[in-house]
Each structure stands twice: as structure tokens, then as C-alpha cells.
Design an enzyme around this catalytic site. Sequence first.
Site, PDB file in Angstrom:
ATOM      1  N   ALA A 132      26.350  41.931  47.893  1.00 42.60           N
ATOM      2  CA  ALA A 132      26.205  41.349  46.555  1.00 42.60           C
ATOM      3  C   ALA A 132      25.074  42.052  45.820  1.00 42.60           C
ATOM      4  CB  ALA A 132      25.931  39.850  46.662  1.00 42.60           C
ATOM      5  N   GLY A 354      58.484  59.533  36.230  1.00 45.30           N
ATOM      6  CA  GLY A 354      59.261  58.955  35.134  1.00 45.30           C
ATOM      7  C   GLY A 354      59.459  57.461  35.274  1.00 45.30           C
ATOM      8  N   GLU A 378      30.515  50.945  43.912  1.00 48.29           N
ATOM      9  CA  GLU A 378      29.545  51.802  44.609  1.00 48.29           C
ATOM     10  C   GLU A 378      28.943  52.847  43.675  1.00 48.29           C
ATOM     11  OE1 GLU A 378      28.761  51.195  48.157  1.00 48.29           O
ATOM     12  OE2 GLU A 378      29.672  49.463  47.213  1.00 48.29           O
TER      13      GLU A 378
END
Length: 401
Positions: A132, A354, A378
Site C-alpha cells: 500500500a 480486425g 510500480e
Amino acid sequence: MINLELPKKLKASANQAHQVAAEIFRPISRKYDLAEHAYPKELDTMAAMVEGLNDSGKGAAGAALGRGDEPKVIGNVNGGNMSSLMNVIETCWGDVGLTLAIPYQGLGNSAIAAVATDEQLERFGKVWASMAITEPGFGSDSAAVTTTAVLDGDEYVLNGEKIFVTAGERSTHIVVWATVDKTKGRAAIKSFVVPRDAPGLSVARLEHKLGIKASDTAVLLLQDCRIPKDNLLGTPEVNVEKGFAGVMQTFDNTRPIVAGMAVGLGRAALEELRHILTDAGVEISYDIPAYNQHAAAAEFLQLEADWEAAYLLALRATWMADNKKPNSLEASMSKAKAGRTGTAITVKAVELAGTWGYSERPLLEKWARDSKILDIFEGTQQIQQLIVARRLLGKSSAELK
């Protein structure tokens, strides 16, 4: 393509990882792309495989990067970092989101490996740790952390909000970046191991995302969250001259691994695109100049050349880590090149295929969505280029912003 033969000890685990990608990840890839936030229960059968990969790689991603107390390396070493790179290339060939959802393989494990003490490695070496860092007020500028950690007796009290935490809900522990003294700037930023069930830690929400939908991405709230003071990774001292090189060393571990994710995904897209072009009658030749070939074949050759460059840069950065060589420059170079190349390959593959590529019948459009995060987390493309420029020009962060 360049084919560098792997040592036997790396080949065995890479082959095992490829089997997991082919037999488990690919068949359920679309299923969990459509069922965002659903836990991939098929991953529960991988416990033994993950343990085997850890044993063969001597730890989680980045575990071999220099901690300052290892014996001197003599000769060429392919250790835990290289094993992790080879494995992640193969599993991301199968599915990036499912790779990020593998239990006990979180990005926080690399942070623990990079800066933990021997005692902390004993306690946290085998946990499932997410990382975190990002907050609502900043993205890639890690020095802008505002989450606080205040020492109160034998505990640190953490307060703040963290966003875009990969595996934030499922992991057993979270490595939280916080400042112990806002007046001392980036030097006071430390990383803390927070158990998932720590009082004061909660999940505010799960994000709906463009790609990697099999991986949970959480917003975490820390409200007077208390943890033991020895859960601070590394040393608690604030060294203004050194800055926050200790916690930043984490990125020297993880950036080549993220580059490997993009390399694996790019290879999957190139292989699929080659089959599509071949079935359409487009011949790709290595003996004829690209300008004398079909336009789609010329495009493919350029994409493949970029892929090879990204692969080799990832190998170099990872090898340097295993051989205790400073690799901050090379880690950012590999992350920048692979992130950009992975996105270019997958988007161009959708274009060249496509209407077939734009549909959900193959996985090309999914890979194009999944690839974008590998150029962002990161450290974004722009941040990596800034770091490379600083290293090459010998400029500090204050001199070159």
C-alpha cells in the site's frame, strides 16, 4: 526470436509455471474477466505449486536482492530474482490478473525481502503481503506519502488512506508506507507490516477496473490502526542524508518483475497474432527485408524486435539483482521499455486482427486492457524515464523534476 537457453534449475520451475498458465489460467481467463471481484477458487489448488516455485527460487520475487549482509558473490548467479522473473513471464502468458491473485505472491513480499531484518524475515517471510503506497493525493511520487505512523509505547499508530492496493482484500498482511515525521521529508518514510486483521484497518471499497479484473484492487483505511513497533521494516532511525533509499530499494526488486509480466503478456499476443496472420495467408519472413513484405508482416517484425529488447532488458536488471549489483537504472529501463512495448503489442494485435481482434472470441482485446496497468503501476512510464534521465545525467530529484 533470440532464445537464451535457461539453466536446468530455472527451466524446471519455468516449465511448471507454463503448465499452470496453459492448463489452469488460460481456460478460466475469460470467466474471471467477466466476474470481477469473484475469487478464482481454482487458485486454491495451486498451494503446492506455489510452495514448489518458492523453494526452487529461494523465496519470493526479489528475495535475493542485496540486503547488505550476504556473503560475497563469486561468479555468475541466477537466484531468486531470475527464478521469479522466469515464472512470472510464463504465468502472465496465461493471465496477468490471475498471476496477481496467486496466494502468497503479493508485491509486499518483495518489500519484506528487500529491507526486513533476519528476525522479520523469520516472521513475515511466508505471509501473503500486498503493498500500500498510493494515496488519493499522489500516484507515482512515492515521496508524497501523507499516511502517518506515530510511536506510542510499544506500538505504532497508523492513520491514512491507501488506494489501488493490489490484493488488498485477500492478502493476509499489507506493507504500508507511512511517514514517522512529516517535518523530515522523504527520509522519514518507512514501511510497516500490518496484519489484515489489525484493529483500525478496513477495506472501504473494491475498484472496478479496465483490466486485470481477476485481481482485487482495494481502497484501505487506517484509522488509529495499532501494530507492534517491531513491524517497522528495517531500521526506525531517520537518516536525512540517506533519504528513503531503503524503502525505494523495493522498486529495484519489483520493477523487473513487472517488466516480466509485460514480456509474458506480449509474448502471448505475438503468438496469437502470428497464428491469425498465418491463417490469413500473410507470410512472415526473416530472410526478406521488412519493406518487401506484407504491411502486416512488417508491423509484426517490428513488434517482435521491441519485445526482444524488453525481454533482454528485464533479464539484465534481474541478473544484476541476483549478483548484488546496483540496478536502479536498469530496473527503471526494463520497466519503461516493457510497459510501453506490452501496450503497443497488444493494441496493435487487436488492430491487425480486425473485427476478430475487437470481439471477445479471442483474448486479444482482454490482453489489450490488461496490458495498460503494466505501464502504470510500480511507477508510470513518465516516472521511469525521469529516473533514467537522473541516473544518466547524474542529477538529483531536486535538480531534475
